[in-house]
Design a protein around this motif. Sequence first.
Motif, PDB file in Angstrom:
ATOM      1  N   THR A 130      52.539  41.305  41.542  1.00  9.71           N
ATOM      2  CA  THR A 130      53.938  41.013  41.242  1.00  9.71           C
ATOM      3  C   THR A 130      54.766  42.299  41.177  1.00  9.71           C
ATOM      4  OG1 THR A 130      53.656  41.218  38.858  1.00  9.71           O
ATOM      5  CG2 THR A 130      53.122  39.077  39.842  1.00  9.71           C
ATOM      6  N   PRO A 131      56.097  42.175  41.154  1.00 12.28           N
ATOM      7  CA  PRO A 131      56.943  43.355  40.983  1.00 12.28           C
ATOM      8  C   PRO A 131      56.633  44.147  39.712  1.00 12.28           C
ATOM      9  CG  PRO A 131      58.253  41.523  41.760  1.00 12.28           C
ATOM     10  CD  PRO A 131      56.902  40.967  41.452  1.00 12.28           C
ATOM     11  N   THR A 132      56.290  43.456  38.630  1.00  7.77           N
ATOM     12  CA  THR A 132      55.942  44.157  37.388  1.00  7.77           C
ATOM     13  C   THR A 132      54.668  44.973  37.579  1.00  7.77           C
ATOM     14  OG1 THR A 132      56.974  42.449  36.032  1.00  7.77           O
ATOM     15  CG2 THR A 132      55.382  43.879  34.945  1.00  7.77           C
ATOM     16  N   VAL A 133      53.687  44.401  38.257  1.00 16.75           N
ATOM     17  CA  VAL A 133      52.458  45.144  38.565  1.00 16.75           C
ATOM     18  C   VAL A 133      52.797  46.392  39.369  1.00 16.75           C
ATOM     19  CG1 VAL A 133      50.264  45.076  39.807  1.00 16.75           C
ATOM     20  CG2 VAL A 133      50.997  43.092  38.477  1.00 16.75           C
ATOM     21  N   ALA A 134      53.660  46.231  40.357  1.00 14.57           N
ATOM     22  CA  ALA A 134      54.048  47.373  41.194  1.00 14.57           C
ATOM     23  C   ALA A 134      54.702  48.470  40.368  1.00 14.57           C
ATOM     24  CB  ALA A 134      55.000  46.908  42.295  1.00 14.57           C
ATOM     25  N   LYS A 135      55.593  48.075  39.465  1.00 15.18           N
ATOM     26  CA  LYS A 135      56.316  49.050  38.650  1.00 15.18           C
ATOM     27  C   LYS A 135      55.363  49.820  37.742  1.00 15.18           C
ATOM     28  CE  LYS A 135      60.440  49.400  35.719  1.00 15.18           C
ATOM     29  NZ  LYS A 135      59.870  50.072  34.541  1.00 15.18           N
ATOM     30  N   VAL A 136      54.456  49.091  37.080  1.00 14.02           N
ATOM     31  CA  VAL A 136      53.529  49.747  36.148  1.00 14.02           C
ATOM     32  C   VAL A 136      52.524  50.610  36.895  1.00 14.02           C
ATOM     33  CG1 VAL A 136      51.767  49.330  34.377  1.00 14.02           C
ATOM     34  CG2 VAL A 136      53.810  47.898  34.455  1.00 14.02           C
ATOM     35  N   SER A 137      52.148  50.209  38.094  1.00 13.76           N
ATOM     36  CA  SER A 137      51.132  50.960  38.844  1.00 13.76           C
ATOM     37  C   SER A 137      51.654  52.285  39.372  1.00 13.76           C
ATOM     38  CB  SER A 137      50.619  50.125  40.015  1.00 13.76           C
ATOM     39  OG  SER A 137      51.533  50.120  41.100  1.00 13.76           O
ATOM     40  N   THR A 138      52.974  52.482  39.362  1.00 14.19           N
ATOM     41  CA  THR A 138      53.635  53.695  39.869  1.00 14.19           C
ATOM     42  C   THR A 138      53.148  54.091  41.262  1.00 14.19           C
ATOM     43  OG1 THR A 138      52.058  55.207  38.784  1.00 14.19           O
ATOM     44  CG2 THR A 138      54.024  54.589  37.532  1.00 14.19           C
ATOM     45  N   GLY A 139      53.006  53.096  42.142  1.00 14.43           N
ATOM     46  CA  GLY A 139      52.638  53.381  43.531  1.00 14.43           C
ATOM     47  C   GLY A 139      51.204  53.044  43.880  1.00 14.43           C
ATOM     48  N   ALA A 140      50.340  52.894  42.885  1.00 12.01           N
ATOM     49  CA  ALA A 140      48.925  52.629  43.163  1.00 12.01           C
ATOM     50  C   ALA A 140      48.714  51.267  43.817  1.00 12.01           C
ATOM     51  CB  ALA A 140      48.105  52.724  41.878  1.00 12.01           C
ATOM     52  N   ILE A 141      49.673  50.351  43.688  1.00 15.11           N
ATOM     53  CA  ILE A 141      49.559  49.055  44.338  1.00 15.11           C
ATOM     54  C   ILE A 141      49.501  49.207  45.857  1.00 15.11           C
ATOM     55  CG2 ILE A 141      52.031  48.607  44.556  1.00 15.11           C
ATOM     56  CD1 ILE A 141      51.451  45.704  43.653  1.00 15.11           C
ATOM     57  N   ASP A 142      49.995  50.336  46.369  1.00 11.84           N
ATOM     58  CA  ASP A 142      49.966  50.615  47.806  1.00 11.84           C
ATOM     59  C   ASP A 142      48.735  51.414  48.220  1.00 11.84           C
ATOM     60  OD1 ASP A 142      52.435  49.426  48.758  1.00 11.84           O
ATOM     61  OD2 ASP A 142      53.485  50.979  47.629  1.00 11.84           O
ATOM     62  N   THR A 143      48.046  52.024  47.275  1.00 13.92           N
ATOM     63  CA  THR A 143      46.923  52.907  47.633  1.00 13.92           C
ATOM     64  C   THR A 143      45.555  52.318  47.301  1.00 13.92           C
ATOM     65  OG1 THR A 143      47.036  54.053  45.489  1.00 13.92           O
ATOM     66  CG2 THR A 143      48.369  54.948  47.283  1.00 13.92           C
ATOM     67  N   VAL A 144      45.507  51.344  46.403  1.00 10.81           N
ATOM     68  CA  VAL A 144      44.241  50.712  46.026  1.00 10.81           C
ATOM     69  C   VAL A 144      44.191  49.320  46.645  1.00 10.81           C
ATOM     70  CG1 VAL A 144      42.779  49.926  44.128  1.00 10.81           C
ATOM     71  CG2 VAL A 144      44.182  51.979  43.851  1.00 10.81           C
ATOM     72  N   LYS A 145      43.195  49.077  47.480  1.00 12.30           N
ATOM     73  CA  LYS A 145      43.072  47.777  48.145  1.00 12.30           C
ATOM     74  C   LYS A 145      42.662  46.708  47.135  1.00 12.30           C
ATOM     75  CE  LYS A 145      41.973  49.349  52.828  1.00 12.30           C
ATOM     76  NZ  LYS A 145      42.311  50.759  52.629  1.00 12.30           N
ATOM     77  N   VAL A 146      43.303  45.543  47.228  1.00 10.53           N
ATOM     78  CA  VAL A 146      43.022  44.427  46.333  1.00 10.53           C
ATOM     79  C   VAL A 146      42.566  43.230  47.160  1.00 10.53           C
ATOM     80  CG1 VAL A 146      43.957  42.816  44.637  1.00 10.53           C
ATOM     81  CG2 VAL A 146      44.696  45.208  44.624  1.00 10.53           C
ATOM     82  N   ALA A 147      41.388  42.711  46.844  1.00  9.96           N
ATOM     83  CA  ALA A 147      40.874  41.506  47.496  1.00  9.96           C
ATOM     84  C   ALA A 147      41.029  40.326  46.557  1.00  9.96           C
ATOM     85  CB  ALA A 147      39.409  41.686  47.878  1.00  9.96           C
ATOM     86  N   MET A 148      41.525  39.206  47.089  1.00 12.98           N
ATOM     87  CA  MET A 148      41.623  37.976  46.309  1.00 12.98           C
ATOM     88  C   MET A 148      40.554  37.015  46.827  1.00 12.98           C
ATOM     89  SD  MET A 148      45.722  37.442  45.775  1.00 12.98           S
ATOM     90  CE  MET A 148      45.446  36.363  44.378  1.00 12.98           C
ATOM     91  N   VAL A 149      39.672  36.578  45.928  1.00 12.60           N
ATOM     92  CA  VAL A 149      38.560  35.722  46.333  1.00 12.60           C
ATOM     93  C   VAL A 149      38.654  34.379  45.618  1.00 12.60           C
ATOM     94  CG1 VAL A 149      37.084  37.705  46.787  1.00 12.60           C
ATOM     95  CG2 VAL A 149      37.011  36.619  44.541  1.00 12.60           C
ATOM     96  N   THR A 150      38.063  33.357  46.230  1.00  9.56           N
ATOM     97  CA  THR A 150      38.109  32.013  45.652  1.00  9.56           C
ATOM     98  C   THR A 150      37.150  31.853  44.489  1.00  9.56           C
ATOM     99  OG1 THR A 150      38.714  31.113  47.817  1.00  9.56           O
ATOM    100  CG2 THR A 150      37.890  29.545  46.176  1.00  9.56           C
ATOM    101  N   ASN A 151      35.977  32.486  44.590  1.00  8.75           N
ATOM    102  CA  ASN A 151      34.930  32.298  43.596  1.00  8.75           C
ATOM    103  C   ASN A 151      34.310  33.642  43.238  1.00  8.75           C
ATOM    104  OD1 ASN A 151      32.213  31.718  42.469  1.00  8.75           O
ATOM    105  ND2 ASN A 151      32.736  29.596  42.924  1.00  8.75           N
ATOM    106  N   LEU A 152      34.525  34.098  42.004  1.00  9.27           N
ATOM    107  CA  LEU A 152      34.006  35.402  41.590  1.00  9.27           C
ATOM    108  C   LEU A 152      32.484  35.417  41.554  1.00  9.27           C
ATOM    109  CD1 LEU A 152      36.446  36.390  38.677  1.00  9.27           C
ATOM    110  CD2 LEU A 152      36.458  37.235  41.029  1.00  9.27           C
ATOM    111  N   ALA A 153      31.880  34.348  41.059  1.00  7.50           N
ATOM    112  CA  ALA A 153      30.418  34.307  40.956  1.00  7.50           C
ATOM    113  C   ALA A 153      29.766  34.400  42.335  1.00  7.50           C
ATOM    114  CB  ALA A 153      29.974  33.042  40.233  1.00  7.50           C
ATOM    115  N   GLN A 154      30.312  33.686  43.302  1.00  9.75           N
ATOM    116  CA  GLN A 154      29.768  33.748  44.661  1.00  9.75           C
ATOM    117  C   GLN A 154      29.978  35.128  45.270  1.00  9.75           C
ATOM    118  OE1 GLN A 154      27.885  31.492  46.281  1.00  9.75           O
ATOM    119  NE2 GLN A 154      27.951  30.258  44.399  1.00  9.75           N
ATOM    120  N   SER A 155      31.104  35.756  44.952  1.00  7.93           N
ATOM    121  CA  SER A 155      31.370  37.111  45.451  1.00  7.93           C
ATOM    122  C   SER A 155      30.371  38.101  44.864  1.00  7.93           C
ATOM    123  CB  SER A 155      32.797  37.532  45.096  1.00  7.93           C
ATOM    124  OG  SER A 155      33.737  36.685  45.733  1.00  7.93           O
TER     125      SER A 155
END
Length: 240
Positions: A130-155
């Motif tokens: 979200t925009p709030t995440v972006a603001k708090v991350s001070t740019g790290a939202i663009d440098t750290v890759k984020v994967a969204m998965v359906t099932n954490l246990a299976q991952s």
Amino acid sequence: MTQYVYGKNVVKQLLQEDKKIYEILMAEGMRDTALEKLIKEHKITCKILPRKKMDGMLQGNHQGIAAKIDDYKTYELLELLESIPKGKMPLFVMLDGLEDPHNLGAILRTCDCVGVDGVIIGKHRNVGLTPTVAKVSTGAIDTVKVAMVTNLAQSIKYLKKQGFWIVGTDFENSRDYREGQYDVPLVIVVGSEGFGISSLVKKNCDYCVRLPMEGVVTSLNASVACGILLYEIYNQRHPL
């Protein structure tokens, strides 16, 4: 899809890194010579709006400026694995049920600082980018890759097959965080602010670690706890 992100530092970094910006909103009466110069240099449309209107459009402390950009990109788990530099000891952070965007932003910021290879979050019961995440991350939202998965246990099961050790964070049936084995491909699992990691995710962890608590408080903020643990891993992997 597009979204508005806001805050002086966020917008300034987008401009400095020449990110695609469709338009900028600025509150009436706001004065920031450096920012105004960057906006003019990049020839980006800038709309001046009453501050009350911006307050209604944006949630959080926008500091009188916002930028319209594409939604933040998320990755497949396989893409995270393929992006790990050759010869580097892999390190992922998995977030189980984290709901506070300020915590996610702070965790991304720490992940950038210590060289985490990616963050894994669930598509359900987790805060998104979200925009709030972006603001708090001070740019790290663009440098750290984020994967969204359906099932954490299976991952987790999949990552184990790739040679990763899964280390949960939990106070019960756990060892001191300084006793962890961190010189292996690693996934650190951090739970939600109120409930910790889920029982199914904990069941699939190889072991859990805890932070010592000497006072009357029995827990730490999720992002603070994650930061302490990540720097202990960094310390063990990069001793002086």
